[in-house]
Scaffold this motif. Structure first.
Motif, short mmCIF file in Angstrom:
data_model
loop_
_atom_site.label_atom_id
_atom_site.label_comp_id
_atom_site.label_asym_id
_atom_site.label_seq_id
_atom_site.Cartn_x
_atom_site.Cartn_y
_atom_site.Cartn_z
N HIS A 127 0.82 -1.22 0.00
CA HIS A 127 0.00 0.00 0.00
C HIS A 127 0.86 1.27 0.00
N LEU A 128 1.77 1.37 -0.94
CA LEU A 128 2.62 2.55 -1.04
C LEU A 128 2.21 3.48 -2.18
N LEU A 129 1.72 2.92 -3.27
CA LEU A 129 1.36 3.70 -4.45
C LEU A 129 -0.03 3.32 -4.92
N TYR A 130 -0.77 4.29 -5.45
CA TYR A 130 -2.01 3.96 -6.14
C TYR A 130 -1.62 3.24 -7.44
N VAL A 131 -2.53 2.43 -7.97
CA VAL A 131 -2.20 1.60 -9.12
C VAL A 131 -1.74 2.42 -10.33
N ALA A 132 -2.19 3.67 -10.43
CA ALA A 132 -1.71 4.58 -11.47
C ALA A 132 -1.39 5.91 -10.80
N ASP A 133 -0.11 6.20 -10.66
CA ASP A 133 0.33 7.43 -10.01
C ASP A 133 1.17 8.23 -11.01
N PRO A 134 0.63 9.32 -11.55
CA PRO A 134 1.37 10.08 -12.58
C PRO A 134 2.68 10.65 -12.08
N PHE A 135 2.80 10.91 -10.78
CA PHE A 135 4.04 11.47 -10.25
C PHE A 135 5.15 10.42 -10.20
N PHE A 136 4.78 9.15 -10.21
CA PHE A 136 5.75 8.06 -10.31
C PHE A 136 6.06 7.75 -11.78
N THR A 137 5.02 7.76 -12.60
CA THR A 137 5.15 7.31 -13.99
C THR A 137 5.82 8.32 -14.90
N ILE A 138 5.70 9.60 -14.61
CA ILE A 138 6.17 10.64 -15.53
C ILE A 138 7.66 10.52 -15.84
N TRP A 139 8.45 10.07 -14.86
CA TRP A 139 9.90 9.99 -15.07
C TRP A 139 10.29 8.91 -16.08
N PRO A 140 9.89 7.66 -15.89
CA PRO A 140 10.24 6.65 -16.89
C PRO A 140 9.63 6.90 -18.26
N VAL A 141 8.42 7.48 -18.32
CA VAL A 141 7.81 7.76 -19.63
C VAL A 141 8.58 8.85 -20.35
N ALA A 142 8.97 9.92 -19.64
CA ALA A 142 9.77 10.97 -20.26
C ALA A 142 11.10 10.42 -20.77
N ALA A 143 11.71 9.55 -19.98
CA ALA A 143 12.98 8.95 -20.39
C ALA A 143 12.79 8.06 -21.61
N LEU A 144 11.70 7.31 -21.65
CA LEU A 144 11.44 6.44 -22.79
C LEU A 144 11.29 7.26 -24.07
N ILE A 145 10.57 8.35 -24.01
CA ILE A 145 10.40 9.21 -25.19
C ILE A 145 11.76 9.70 -25.68
N ALA A 146 12.61 10.14 -24.75
CA ALA A 146 13.95 10.60 -25.13
C ALA A 146 14.77 9.48 -25.75
N LEU A 147 14.69 8.29 -25.19
CA LEU A 147 15.46 7.16 -25.70
C LEU A 147 14.99 6.74 -27.09
N LEU A 148 13.71 6.90 -27.37
CA LEU A 148 13.21 6.57 -28.70
C LEU A 148 13.67 7.58 -29.74
N VAL A 149 13.88 8.82 -29.31
CA VAL A 149 14.25 9.89 -30.25
C VAL A 149 15.77 9.96 -30.46
N LEU A 150 16.54 9.82 -29.39
CA LEU A 150 17.99 9.99 -29.47
C LEU A 150 18.64 8.86 -30.27
N ARG A 151 19.72 9.20 -30.98
CA ARG A 151 20.47 8.20 -31.75
C ARG A 151 21.19 7.24 -30.81
N THR A 153 24.14 6.15 -30.81
CA THR A 153 25.54 6.44 -30.56
C THR A 153 25.77 7.51 -29.50
N LEU A 154 24.74 8.19 -29.07
CA LEU A 154 24.91 9.29 -28.12
C LEU A 154 25.12 8.76 -26.70
N PRO A 155 26.20 9.18 -26.04
CA PRO A 155 26.47 8.70 -24.68
C PRO A 155 25.45 9.17 -23.65
N VAL A 156 24.70 10.22 -23.99
CA VAL A 156 23.72 10.76 -23.05
C VAL A 156 22.54 9.82 -22.82
N ARG A 157 22.42 8.78 -23.64
CA ARG A 157 21.30 7.85 -23.51
C ARG A 157 21.28 7.19 -22.13
#
Length: 350
Positions: A127-151, A153-157
């Motif tokens: 009982h730590l998180l609601y089943v859908a918590d946008p404040f938890f999810t926003i970070w991995p989703v933002a990272a996923l979008i960046a990883l899909l866009v970035l080449r 070869t970029l070390p920043v990935r």
């Protein structure tokens, strides 16, 4: 947790572990593997709803099944990549981490996860998180979008992958602290009101980690209330009592169905009649807009009789029912209202 969160977290893990050898395919492998334990949802196609409630997050979410599935996935992945791009040990570790991460993350909300199936039917729910918590999810989703866009070869990935994982992990620790604060405040309020209880459950309300729902169990029923993490230490939580009404369950059409629901409820349930309909409430999932109406019906309500009433969407039908702008305003006041009122009153008291 929801499928999007699992997929995004799996992709970030995939980037860190396999991207150097597999490129962006590592994102796909991670997203798919992280969601595989939820294959048990197909059981809803043939099982009665009361049985399906226990099958979901059961065997396919156990550590034992995770190990078996990791072996199978490793064999398949090694066969697809015969050139030896990735050693089988690395594939196996990758899949074990993905599957176990899914299982452990699911223990953070209210449903209950059978980590030890088939050797034990105990369900784990922290009982730590609601089943859908946008404040938890926003970070991995933002990272996923960046990883899909970035080449590739970029070390920043790698940094973006960490952006998806580290803040989410810190938010989980924040939830642990919040739960401790809430539990202490609820226990103090129960003591001040002289309300004895045999057990206590606290869990977050929808889509946030600041307003929590509490249930204190007694032999006859339950004291139910809501409390904000921002409530002052001396604030006394208000409670409403809901009788258990155990005797009503003797009139249920199927005693077997009742026993399955009791097991699913893990000790937190009531029975009541809505006109001619016998209803079984599981209290672990909160009330429908309970911070707005303290006597609101419970989110999980299962119709026991008359026979033939549809319970297919029992987990979903009460979650967002009745939400409106007014609902959000009431939630805001429930979270911040006590502190704001206290702050406005202080100058007047001086």
């Amino acid at each position: 947790m929801d499928s999007l969160t699992h997929a995004a977290l799996g992709a970030c893990l995939g980037e860190l572990v396999l991207s150097r050898k597999l490129g962006k395919r590592a994102l796909l492998y991670g997203a798919v593997a992280q969601n595989l334990p939820d294959m048990d949802v197909v059981a809803a196609l043939w099982l009665p709803t009361s049985e399906n409630l226990l099958v979901h997050r059961g065997f396919t979410h156990s550590f034992f099944f995770g190990l078996l599935l990791a072996v199978l996935l490793t064999l398949l992945a090694s066969k697809w990549h015969r050139k030896g791009q990735v050693r089988w040990q690395q594939f196996f570790l990758f899949f074990v981490v993905q599957l176990f991460a899914h299982d452990l993350l699911d223990t953070c909300n209210a449903y209950g996860t059978g980590l030890l199936e088939p050797f034990s039917h105990q369900r784990f729910s922290f009982h730590l998180l609601y089943v859908a918590d946008p404040f938890f999810t926003i970070w991995p989703v933002a990272a996923l979008i960046a990883l899909l866009v970035l080449r590739n070869t970029l070390p920043v990935r790698n940094r973006w992958a960490l952006v998806g994982l580290l803040p989410a992990g810190l938010y989980l620790l924040y939830a642990v602290v919040n739960k401790s604060v809430i539990r202490e405040g609820i226990e103090a309020s129960l003591a001040k009101k002289q309300l004895p209880h045999t057990s206590l459950m606290v869990t977050p309300t929808p889509f946030n980690n600041w307003l929590w729902y509490a249930v204190a169990a007694t032999d006859a029923g339950y004291y139910v209330g809501h409390r904000s993490v921002f409530s002052p230490d001396d604030y006394v939580t208000d409670f409403r009592f809901f009788p258990k009404n155990e005797k009503l369950l003797t009139s249920a059409v199927s005693p077997e169905e009742v026993q399955e629901l009791k097991r699913f409820a893990a000790g937190y349930y009531t029975a009541e009649r809505w006109n001619d309909t016998l209803v079984f409430n599981v209290l672990r999932y909160g009330q429908i807009l309970g911070w707005q109406n303290p006597y609101a019906r419970f989110t999980f309500h299962y119709f026991l009789s008359p026979a033939g009433v549809d319970n297919t969407l029992v987990m979903q039908r009460g979650r967002v029912k009745g939400w409106s702008r007014e609902t959000l305003q009431h939630m805001y006041r429930a979270i911040f209202g006590v502190r704001e009122e206290r702050h406005r009153a202080e100058p007047q008291a001086q």
